[in-house]
Write a protein that holds these residues in place. Structure first.
Motif, PDB file in Angstrom:
ATOM      1  N   ALA A 101      67.792  32.685  36.752  1.00 43.82           N
ATOM      2  CA  ALA A 101      66.341  32.826  36.573  1.00 43.82           C
ATOM      3  C   ALA A 101      65.924  34.278  36.843  1.00 43.82           C
ATOM      4  O   ALA A 101      65.099  34.840  36.131  1.00 43.82           O
ATOM      5  N   LEU A 102      66.528  34.902  37.858  1.00 42.55           N
ATOM      6  CA  LEU A 102      66.191  36.298  38.175  1.00 42.55           C
ATOM      7  C   LEU A 102      66.649  37.242  37.083  1.00 42.55           C
ATOM      8  O   LEU A 102      66.049  38.292  36.858  1.00 42.55           O
ATOM      9  N   LYS A 103      67.743  36.874  36.419  1.00 41.20           N
ATOM     10  CA  LYS A 103      68.276  37.741  35.365  1.00 41.20           C
ATOM     11  C   LYS A 103      67.723  37.351  33.999  1.00 41.20           C
ATOM     12  O   LYS A 103      68.125  37.931  32.991  1.00 41.20           O
ATOM     13  N   ASP A 104      66.839  36.357  33.986  1.00 42.76           N
ATOM     14  CA  ASP A 104      66.191  35.926  32.749  1.00 42.76           C
ATOM     15  C   ASP A 104      67.229  35.534  31.693  1.00 42.76           C
ATOM     16  O   ASP A 104      67.146  35.969  30.535  1.00 42.76           O
ATOM     17  N   VAL A 105      68.183  34.724  32.117  1.00 42.23           N
ATOM     18  CA  VAL A 105      69.264  34.327  31.211  1.00 42.23           C
ATOM     19  C   VAL A 105      68.788  33.172  30.338  1.00 42.23           C
ATOM     20  O   VAL A 105      68.309  32.153  30.846  1.00 42.23           O
ATOM     21  N   LYS A 106      68.908  33.340  29.036  1.00 42.85           N
ATOM     22  CA  LYS A 106      68.538  32.244  28.119  1.00 42.85           C
ATOM     23  C   LYS A 106      69.692  31.244  28.117  1.00 42.85           C
ATOM     24  O   LYS A 106      70.843  31.625  28.241  1.00 42.85           O
ATOM     25  N   ASP A 107      69.357  29.979  27.917  1.00 40.09           N
ATOM     26  CA  ASP A 107      70.378  28.923  27.900  1.00 40.09           C
ATOM     27  C   ASP A 107      71.299  29.041  29.119  1.00 40.09           C
ATOM     28  O   ASP A 107      72.530  29.125  29.000  1.00 40.09           O
ATOM     29  N   SER A 108      70.678  29.070  30.279  1.00 39.36           N
ATOM     30  CA  SER A 108      71.417  29.348  31.517  1.00 39.36           C
ATOM     31  C   SER A 108      72.437  28.247  31.837  1.00 39.36           C
ATOM     32  O   SER A 108      73.491  28.529  32.377  1.00 39.36           O
TER      33      SER A 108
END
Lengths: 287, 257
Positions: A101-108
């Motif tokens: 979430a902090l790295k704004d990862v899509k499809d985490s």
């Protein structure tokens, strides 16, 4: 191809100079940062990942100062701190979700599953971090550093606590990552870098002693490494006074000494040895 | 952001010390609320909710003081600060800690209300507050239940302010002791000023303008506070809370020299 340039970088803490006019240029590939404790490796890495400000000098990514790039630069980073830890009451999955979430990862979810498999933690993903061994925590640290497919990956002592099998797996992973990213890896363990590093940067007392490929470093040691079979400890002490001992191998009824000499040793019955990275380390750091 | 807030809330609340203390406090407040008549029973809630404010404060600052200390303790602050959304962590903590503090305060109020209501067979919740002795001076027709609702709202506003103060102190400290003590002082001085009747140093007319009284709206109503007190307390809480939130962003995200 992306380029990270470190220009005249100096970091001082009061009178102590931790990094002293460091100038290096890095492209895609794996770079091993070697040096004894207190050499300035961690200090350098913390400036590269914008955690601390240099006293003077600058760091440029593709020609732009990293302070100016700010969030854009952070978006490219993956960082494993030397003393990585995480919240004890979080499960591995929760912690990686938090970092994603902090790295704004899509499809985490998919990314986390992929990384858990990569670092071999799939079967324990529901375990709380407080219940993990040191090696497992390190693997969680490696996974979180890779969440955002970083273009600049900075790993401070990444293999600490890993067993030989895990270390081998890690080396293979780093070798693959180095094809598309700048990977900077600091370690005391020469075998971590000798097989995968494009270049090795040797740092001592805050200064870069040498930056060269493994082949070049070994080439510099050609004809300088010798071996001898000794009879007693006195002989070892004599060799130690005149030359630099790399290691002493004690067998059941023999003792072999490996040492470095810049000229032909004044000892009979020596033989030449093929240089290894351990010789390079002793040569540059044991003066 | 939702995920971050949810996980920050877990960090804040799901800790053995917090959960046990919260449970004990809820048990204690249930023992002290209630009466034999509608007036006595509901008066006990609004009177004693203020008297348990030190326990609320302890719980709240147990949560706030650890918020950033936890990051420094687990050394996750370095991992966080190298990410794109390091500022969002501050926002998430701000929201999560406000929610946590509000949950604590409102749950204590709810426990007391349920206890008080059950003591009188759930009668009288629609009684005007001017008919219960603790708030008879108010002359107001708002009901007991509505008063509980207003109290909950001012708890949320007060929680926001104290959360931001606590988070700022936590972000600038190396241990949880300083934020816990300093935060306790900020919250506790008006309480002491009232209890010990230090009216010459803390006249009541000034105490009504402190954040603590603003949080406990039942106190403002009991003492017939002017409208300006409500307005001041509300604006003060939100403005100062926002300022401390900005200070915390600066404190946590700055690059060390």
């Amino acid at each position: 191809m992306s380029k990270l340039e470190i220009v005249g970088l100096t970091k001082a803490y009061g009178k102590k100079i931790a990094n002293d006019h460091i100038n290096i240029s890095l492209n895609c590939g794996v770079y091993g940062l070697l040096g004894p404790n207190g050499a300035g490796k961690t200090t350098l890495m913390r400036q590269i990942v914008a955690l601390t400000k240099p006293t003077s000098g600058e760091i440029l990514y593709d020609g732009q100062k990293i302070e100016v790039l700010d969030t854009k630069y952070r978006n490219l980073l993956g960082y494993l701190p030397q003393d990585f830890d995480a919240y004890g009451n979080f499960k591995i999955l929760e912690f990686l979700e938090y970092m994603a979430a902090l790295k704004d990862v899509k499809d985490s979810k998919a990314k986390i599953n992929e990384l858990m498999s990569l670092v071999g933690l799939q079967e324990v993903k529901g375990r709380k971090i407080a219940k993990l061994s040191g090696g497992m925590k390190r693997r969680v640290g490696i996974a979180q550093a890779l969440l955002n497919n970083p273009k600049i990956l900075v790993l401070d002592e990444p293999t600490a606590g890993l067993d030989p099998q895990e270390r081998n797996r890690f080396r293979n992973m780093i070798s693959n990552l180095g094809k598309e990213a700048i990977v900077i890896l600091s370690t005391h363990i020469i075998s971590d870098v000798e097989q995968v590093a494009k270049e090795i940067i040797m740092i001592k007392n805050g200064r870069v002693r040498i930056k060269a490929s493994g082949k070049e470093l070994l080439g510099k040691m050609a004809g300088k490494v010798f071996g001898i079979r000794v009879k007693d400890e006195e002989q070892i002490a004599e060799i130690n006074e005149k030359y630099k001992i790399v290691n002493v191998q004690r067998g059941a009824d023999y003792t072999n000494v490996r040492f470095i000499s810049h000229s032909k040793p004044e000892i009979v019955d020596v033989w030449k040895e093929e240089p290894m990275f351990e010789d390079v380390y002793i040569e540059y750091f044991e003066r | 952001m939702n995920k971050l807030v949810r996980l920050e809330l877990k960090k804040a609340i799901v800790r053995k010390g917090v959960l046990i203390t919260w449970g004990v406090v809820l048990f204690l407040v249930c023992m002290i609320a209630g009466g034999t008549t509608v007036s006595d029973s509901y008066s006990s809630v609004f009177q004693k909710i203020y008297l348990v404010s030190p326990l609320m404060g302890i719980l709240m600052f147990m949560i706030f003081s650890e918020a950033y200390i936890m990051e420094y303790k687990y050394r996750t602050d370095d991992s966080i600060k190298t990410t794109k959304k390091q500022k969002e962590v501050v926002i998430a903590k701000s929201i999560a800690n406000t929610i946590a503090a509000s949950l604590i305060c409102i749950s204590i109020l709810a426990a007391m209300m349920i206890r008080a209501a059950s003591a009188v067979d759930f009668q009288g919740l629609d009684t005007p507050i001017k008919e219960i002795w603790f708030l008879e001076n108010s002359g107001s027709n708002i009901t007991v239940l509505e008063m509980a609702g207003i109290q909950s709202l001012t708890f949320i506003i007060g929680s926001f302010l104290f959360a931001q103060i606590g988070l700022f102190l936590s972000s600038t400290s190396k241990s949880a002791v300083k934020p816990f003590l300093l935060g306790g002082i900020v919250m506790g001085i008006p309480f002491l000023g009232n209890i010990y009747g230090v009216s010459q140093v803390f006249p009541l007319k000034f105490l009504l303008y402190t954040p603590l009284y603003g949080m406990f709206s039942s106190q403002l109503i009991r003492y017939g506070a002017p409208t300006s007190a409500y307005v001041f307390d509300g604006i003060f809480s939100i403005t100062i809370g926002y300022l401390f939130y900005r200070f915390t962003i600066r404190s946590f995200t700055r690059r060390r020299g």
